[in-house]
Design a protein around this motif. Structure first.
Motif, PDB file in Angstrom:
ATOM      1  N   PRO A  50       0.823  -1.202   0.000  1.00 50.28           N
ATOM      2  CA  PRO A  50       0.000   0.000   0.000  1.00 50.28           C
ATOM      3  C   PRO A  50       0.865   1.263   0.000  1.00 50.28           C
ATOM      4  O   PRO A  50       2.086   1.190   0.184  1.00 50.28           O
TER       5      PRO A  50
ATOM      6  N   SER B 207      -8.674   2.656   2.822  1.00 51.80           N
ATOM      7  CA  SER B 207      -7.473   2.979   3.575  1.00 51.80           C
ATOM      8  C   SER B 207      -7.701   2.785   5.066  1.00 51.80           C
ATOM      9  O   SER B 207      -8.843   2.725   5.529  1.00 51.80           O
TER      10      SER B 207
ATOM     11  N   GLU C 155      -2.942   3.443   2.418  1.00 56.21           N
ATOM     12  CA  GLU C 155      -3.894   3.494   1.304  1.00 56.21           C
ATOM     13  C   GLU C 155      -3.690   2.295   0.376  1.00 56.21           C
ATOM     14  O   GLU C 155      -2.629   2.113  -0.209  1.00 56.21           O
TER      15      GLU C 155
ATOM     16  N   THR D 185      -1.782   7.275   7.019  1.00 60.17           N
ATOM     17  CA  THR D 185      -2.836   6.672   6.213  1.00 60.17           C
ATOM     18  C   THR D 185      -2.219   5.569   5.368  1.00 60.17           C
ATOM     19  O   THR D 185      -1.293   5.809   4.584  1.00 60.17           O
TER      20      THR D 185
END
Length: 243
Positions: free
Chosen positions: A8, A58, A21, A19
């Protein structure tokens, strides 16, 4: 040999959150990876991580930068995120009653006109869907559902309403939703359910969880009133058909 899982993206969110994602669009595969990482962090806590917030695509990971740094935490999150995703989720399936149209679903006729069909056909399409709870958010108990039939995909309203009713069942874009608490919405209102997906003094406080499956079925106005009265007193109303 299994295809490697792509890593990710890591995005700094201020100085105390990351975050993670998995995709830039809404899709179930990305959401399964989000929820898998969220469960892994619950089962294998990382010192310094204070909270996780799963979304469609996310996972927001809050951390204490005094205990762990961005680089160290990011490396560990990448490692965990690339583990194989379990083929099955928690397996809970719910049947949820809905009163469609009229005062309960004020947009049903307009949706039918826009899509060139009848209100009954829209209800039939909506009931036929096999929905999956992708995330909770916006207001307590607001359940975002994937699995909306393509024939029901519609842009959101140009002019959002400042107030929509408790229990609203709606569609917006490629998503379906269950709105527990009265509030603003730009989605199209098809009906209402007496089911309370959030009730502060009930056990459980939150009825649905990400990964749960949902099927809707139609009820008449009389049944709605009876079930809503029961729901106000803490009855769950929704039927758990698999766990």
């Amino acid at each position: 040999m299994a295809t490697p899982i792509s890593p990710p993206r890591l995005l700094p969110s201020g100085d105390s959150a990351i975050t993670v994602e998995f995709s830039r669009k809404i899709d179930d595969e990305a959401n399964r990876r989000v929820l898998a990482l969220d469960r892994t962090l619950a089962d294998e806590p990382i010192a310094g991580v204070t909270e996780t917030v799963p979304t469609y695509r996310s996972l927001l990971v809050h951390y204490d930068p005094v205990q762990i740094g961005f680089e160290t935490l990011g490396k560990r999150l990448i490692e965990l995120a690339q583990r194989p995703v379990p083929s099955s989720e928690n397996g809970r399936r719910w049947r949820i009653p809905v009163a469609y149209g009229g005062e309960y679903g004020i947009d049903l006729e307009d949706v039918a006109k826009t899509l060139g069909t009848t209100p009954d056909d829209i209800v039939a399409r909506h009931i036929a869907g096999d929905y999956r709870v992708a995330m909770l958010g916006f207001t307590p108990g607001w359940s975002y559902l994937s699995g909306l039939q393509e024939s029901l995909h519609m842009p959101r309203r140009r002019n959002p309403r400042l107030l929509t009713p408790t229990g609203t069942i709606s569609v917006g874009g490629v998503q379906a939703g269950i709105q527990c608490i009265a509030g603003p919405s730009g989605w199209h209102l098809l009906g209402c359910t007496p089911v309370r997906t959030y009730q502060l003094h009930r056990d459980p406080t939150f009825l649905l969880e990400p990964g749960d499956r949902v099927k809707f079925y139609r009820i008449d106005a009389k049944t709605y009133v009876e079930q809503e009265r029961a729901a106000e007193h803490g009855e769950i109303i929704a039927e758990l058909i698999a766990a």
